[in-house]
Design a protein around this motif. Structure first.
Motif: not given
Lengths: 561, 390, 181
Positions: C141-146
């Motif tokens: 997910s996008r969140d994981e990549l923050v």
């Protein structure tokens, strides 16, 4: 330095070979500034007394040579100009005032060397903790070390270590290591705030800033010392470590704390306000503001902020709430309680609303103790706006006794309150039970809780508008951050209400509204929002000169004049 | 068993043979797609697909690992993917023709195999019996005729796709096929002029060409590639163009036409085009081997009969040994298949070496270089043959 | 700018037939066919990361386990794609790092935005942010990549420190007669 001076009062001085006519006694740092020549300084502040203890503004000074016999200037045969006797040692520009024939040089090797020397001494004990220093980015020492320092350090010994976290007062924190002993804060406390609590103790490199034993820097102007501190020695406990200044965007604004109308700058980043600082206006607040006004930005994100329109306590769409309010207005028996906190434009639209439905309108006064400096007795920032726009005819009262009587007589069925708490304004349970309330406001209170229709509006930080201060000075503020999702601009809501009440379509944008304002309000005939000067515009107040305003004297206002 | 087979009605026998051929050609075409990936990888210094493995093979000590490294099981994975992935049918296409185009592609590709011999054995009379489904006299003509029907599938696909890329691809394909068909046909004329000496019974059978290359003696055992190199060259180039292989894959030209005629196709319909292309390539390689590489003869000047003699695979007179016949057949098929596979490798080799021609270059080469060359070739050989066979 | 017309050498007949070139090309590819494979079989074989490689930006601690970042936000300022987001905070209390005063409360680097330019490492006055050798970033997910602060320190680990600037400062403070009024 006002333009009222006749040319005869001016004398000519020469700075770096360029001549400038200035009033006698003008400080040479100011005179050079007019020419665009920067004379670096730390301790000098245009609104404080001159002490000359930082030595950064050293310049070369000279006067025309006089023939001892004739007392006439000696002419240099090579240039045909008077011969100048340059003083052998440099002098400080801040203590040098304009006198006839004065010459100064700011760019000579001697001056450059002096500045390098001063910078080197200042940096000897100054810590290199710019990464954690809140002043970084607006630090005079940083700027001038870059501009006038030698660029490297010869100092290899251990720097002085001093206390890093001393609380001088509830709002001001001192980092002793960073202090360069300019004494601006001491002079401010003594001369402007008239609360002489600060001073230097100890000698030499052990000198530190300290409060008088048993006292604290806790007057309502203490954070101004943070503003004028040229380094990061004094920091505001509120803003400390919150955000680096280079991220912040400044928006010119007006402090709504009182009718002084302090000019401010709102510092925000990505829709969040981080701090408020004074904006220089020599006619209103010089470069100061009160600590209490600096905290007003917190109301933007306050918990009791109204965020959604509602009818009978149920959240509805904005158009629905507006339609409900319009229906109440059409039903007749309406009274309007305007606000001295609304902008001039909003008060104008409020008057239009009152006219459209022939409703009586009142304002609620808010009178406190003036401090004689930058907080006046009238805590409404814009009562004079209501007078100028014709919303009210006389100075408002604190209690709405007349309205209460009309409600009791059964003549009033609906009250439109613009941000005013009717309970606090003297309406009791008996009256409130007999009326429906349309509440336009930013924050919840007893009135909004019992209101039929609640329309959330914007704070002064979120909208554009103008205030008229105690001097009848029209000053504008600009939006710094966007408002909450569910809130609408006061102008949009008021224009919608006017239209719903049958008052015709009015512009709800600031520029469009100003064309109407200029055509209908005589004192504003030549004004537009865009052409308003940054320092504000003084309006003709002769129509209201005999009204009993509550204000006493403040920094640049004297009611007796 | 053999008796039972030979005594079956001809229709059933033909059907069985046909099934057998499909069962061979289809996997070969599929395997070619795998081989293409592998060969391209090797030619570029890569490993190519080497990840997929079936669990049972994973338990085999060396073989499983070797097959995995070879990417053999990727074929299964690819096929499975193409079979099971969603089969899109775009809304803007002409559904009927869009659906039948892949079938139209695959039919001629497999039909041509009928007249292509792929091996031979000797009967008790010492006569060569070619292994083929139908030894018809029109032979090569049938191949050309049927193979060129394949273009209809591309035109259909391109037109039914209702997309400019597909359409341009199919227009180019038809122009290209027409252009190179002439050279293709003209290039083989000298071969048949040579094979069918005046006065003998004429035949266009491919088996006859191989037979001709199996004769004893220096001239008899010479493969036609040595006798007629120009013919072989023109035929090869035209074959590249006819099978739409690089450097002549105008029809796809991914660089400018997205995917050419099959831009709108996906999953199994697309894979049918893919298989058809490889089937064309296989059959084309077979024809080339038969015409110019001596068919199932192992080496130039070494007819397969001689090889059989060395190996003792000779039918004794008056007694038919099916074992010997089968052994002869298998050996000849193996030799033939080896040559065909080398040709397929060559196709791939060229594909991963030579960049695509521009469309105008394709036309110029076809009409202004290859066709005159083929014409001159025919005239020169006609004169030569007339003089030699007088 | 002057233009030089270069005459193209006319092609020979052999060149115009393409055939020698095609044949040469076939030989080249054939050499590769039998040559050494140059592919790295990625998940099992990993490329050797050269020193100075700019991988994922990470936060590091000094050998004493002190978090080096003081949240000066220069990296946030310099970051061209605005991938870095810092919420500054104050180190309060009497811990061993209390004299550093400032540390990030939150530190997020959005790896979907990061362009691996290394300006954050270059600008860092505390040598707290380094682009190290982590090159493989993936997530569902996008969140994981923050990458948040915890993840950044986990990726960064500890690097040697040449200065121990804050330790020296603390030593000087304890020796100073005027540091504690």
């Amino acid at each position: 330095m006002s333009s009222a001076l006749k040319p005869a009062d001016l004398i000519t001085v020469t700075i770096d070979g360029r001549e400038i006519a200035v009033p006698k006694g003008t400080n040479m740092i100011e005179a050079a500034q007019v020419l665009g020549i920067e004379i670096p300084h730390f301790c000098y502040h245009s609104k404080l007394s001159v002490v000359g203890n930082c030595r950064m503004c050293l310049v070369e000074m000279g006067l025309p040579a006089l023939d001892p016999a004739t007392k006439q200037p000696v002419m240099d045969p090579a240039t045909g100009k008077p011969k100048i006797n340059w003083v052998a040692k440099p002098t400080i520009a801040c203590f040098t005032n304009a006198s006839p024939g004065l010459h100064i040089r700011t760019g000579t090797p001697l001056v450059r060397e002096c500045r390098e020397g001063v910078m080197e001494f200042l940096l000897v004990n100054h810590p290199l903790d710019c990464p954690i220093c809140d002043q970084a980015g607006e630090c005079k020492l940083q700027e001038q070390a870059t501009g006038y320092g030698r660029g490297y350090s010869r100092y290899i010994e251990q720097k002085n270590v001093k206390p890093k976290r001393t609380l001088l007062g509830p709002r001001v924190m001192l980092d002793d290591e960073r202090c360069i002993l300019c004494s601006r804060c001491i002079r401010f406390s003594k001369e402007i705030a008239r609360d002489d609590v600060l001073g230097f103790i100890d000698r030499g490199s052990h000198s530190t800033l300290a409060c008088y034993p048993g006292r604290k820097l806790e007057n309502n102007y203490s954070v101004n010392t943070v503003d004028i501190c040229p380094v990061g020695a004094l920091t505001s406990t509120d803003f400390r470590f919150k955000m680096r200044v280079w991220f912040l965007k400044t928006t010119p604004s007006i402090c709504p704390e009182s009718s002084v109308g302090v000019n401010t700058e709102v510092w925000s980043r990505e829709g969040v306000v981080y701090r408020i600082t004074p904006r220089r206006n020599d006619e209103v607040n010089d470069t100061w503001m009160a600590d209490s006004g600096r905290l007003l930005y917190k109301q933007v994100t306050a918990d009791h902020r109204l965020r959604e329109p509602s009818v009978d306590g149920t959240t509805v769409a904005g158009a629905e709430a507006l339609a409900q309010a319009g229906a109440l207005l059409k039903a007749g028996g309406v009274a309007i309680v305007g606000s001295g906190r609304s902008s001039v434009e909003e008060q104008f639209l409020t008057r239009k609303l009152a006219d459209a439905i022939a409703a009586p309108a009142w304002l609620v006064s808010r009178v406190g103790q003036g401090d004689g400096l930058l907080i006046s007795a009238d805590r409404n920032p814009n009562v004079r706006g209501a007078l100028v726009t014709g919303l009210i005819k006389t100075v408002p009262e604190a209690e709405l006794t007349e309205l209460a009587a009309q409600i009791a007589a059964g003549k009033i069925k609906t009250v439109v309150s613009i941000g005013e708490d009717l309970t606090a304004a003297g309406l009791g349970e008996a009256q409130l039970n007999r009326i429906a309330i349309v509440y336009l406001g930013t924050h919840a209170n007893a009135t909004s809780a019992g209101a039929k229709v609640v329309l959330p509006t914007l704070t002064v930080f979120e909208k554009a508008g103008t205030f008229i201060n105690q001097q009848f000075r029209l000053q504008r503020f600009a939006p710094a951050v966007p408002g909450p999702q569910g809130a609408a601009d006061d102008l949009v809501i008021l224009a919608g209400l006017v239209e719903a009440a049958g008052g015709g379509a009015l512009a709800s944008d600031i520029d469009g509204l100003w064309t109407t304002l200029a055509s209908e309000i005589k004192p504003l005939a030549t004004v537009t929002y865009q052409n308003l000067p940054a320092t504000g515009l003084l309006l003709d107040a002769s129509d209201f000169s005999d009204l009993p305003f509550p204000e006493d004297e403040t920094l640049h206002f004297n009611p007796k004049q | 068993m053999i008796d039972f087979l030979t005594n079956l009605p001809p229709v059933v026998l033909g059907l069985l043979k046909g099934l057998a051929v499909i069962c061979v050609i289809f996997p070969i075409a599929g395997a070619c797609s795998m081989a293409e990936r592998k060969v391209s990888a090797w030619l570029q210094g890569r490993y190519g697909p080497n990840r997929v493995i079936v669990p049972w093979f994973a338990w085999m000590p060396f073989v499983g690992r070797g097959l995995q490294r070879l990417g053999v099981f990727n074929l299964l994975a690819d096929g499975g993917k193409l079979l099971f992935k969603q089969d899109p049918l775009p809304g803007h296409v002409n559904k009927f023709y869009f659906m039948i185009a892949p079938a139209v592609a695959i039919i001629p590709a497999f039909t041509t195999v009928v007249v292509v011999p792929f091996g031979a054995y000797f009967d008790q009379a010492g006569q060569v019996v070619p292994l083929m489904l139908a030894n018809v006299d029109v032979g090569l003509l049938a191949v050309f005729a049927i193979a060129s029907l394949g273009i209809y599938s591309m035109i259909l696909a391109g037109w039914a796709s209702n997309s400019k890329y597909s359409f341009l691809g199919s227009v180019r394909a038809s122009a290209q096929l027409v252009s190179y068909e002439l050279s293709l046909t003209l290039s083989v004329l000298p071969v048949f002029l040579w094979v069918n000496a005046p006065g003998t019974v004429g035949s266009l059978s491919l088996a006859r060409v191989v037979e001709f290359q199996s004769q004893p003696g220096f001239w008899g055992g010479t493969w036609f590639i040595f006798l007629m190199p120009v013919s072989a060259f023109v035929f090869l180039v035209a074959l590249f163009a006819e099978t739409n292989r690089l450097p002549f894959d105008m029809i796809e030209s991914e660089a400018d036409l997205v995917g050419g005629f099959h831009t709108e196709y996906g999953s199994f319909k697309w894979s049918l085009f893919f298989v058809a292309e490889y089937a064309h390539m296989t059959v084309g390689s077979g024809v080339f081997v038969l015409l110019f590489f001596g068919g199932w003869n192992p080496l130039p000047w070494l007819p397969i009969g001689t090889l059989f003699g060395w190996l003792g695979l000779v039918q004794s007179a008056g007694h038919v040994s099916y074992a010997i016949a089968i052994a002869q057949g298998v050996l000849s098929i193996a030799i033939f298949l080896a040559k065909v596979l080398f040709m397929i490798f060559f196709f791939m080799w060229v594909r991963w070496t030579v960049p695509r021609f521009r469309y105008d270059q394709v036309m110029r080469i076809g009409w202004r270089r290859l066709l005159p060359l083929a014409l001159v070739n025919v005239v020169v050989y006609a004169l030569l043959i007339a003089v030699i066979q007088k | 700018m002057s233009v030089i017309q270069v005459q193209r050498k006319p092609l020979t007949f052999a060149e115009r037939t393409y055939l020698p070139q095609v044949f040469g090309g076939l030989m080249i590819t054939l050499r590769h066919f039998f040559g050494r494979r140059v592919t790295l079989e990625y998940p099992e074989q990993r490329p050797e990361i050269a020193p100075g490689y700019r991988g994922v930006p990470t936060l590091v601690k000094d050998p004493n386990g002190r978090e080096k970042c003081v949240s000066c936000q220069l990296c946030e300022f310099v970051c061209p794609p605005k991938a870095i987001r810092i919420t500054p905070g104050e180190i309060s209390g009497d811990g061993p790092s209390a004299h550093v005063e400032k540390a990030p409360r939150e530190f997020e680097i959005n790896m979907l935005r990061c362009i691996y330019c290394g300006l954050c490492q270059e600008v860092c006055p505390e040598e707290a942010i380094f682009l190290q050798n982590v090159y493989s970033v993936s997530g569902y997910s996008r969140d994981e990549l923050v990458n948040d602060k915890e993840k950044l320190y986990q990726l960064g680990g500890t690097l040697p420190d040449r200065h121990f600037k804050w330790d020296k400062k603390q030593a000087a403070a304890s020796a100073s007669p005027i540091a504690h009024p």
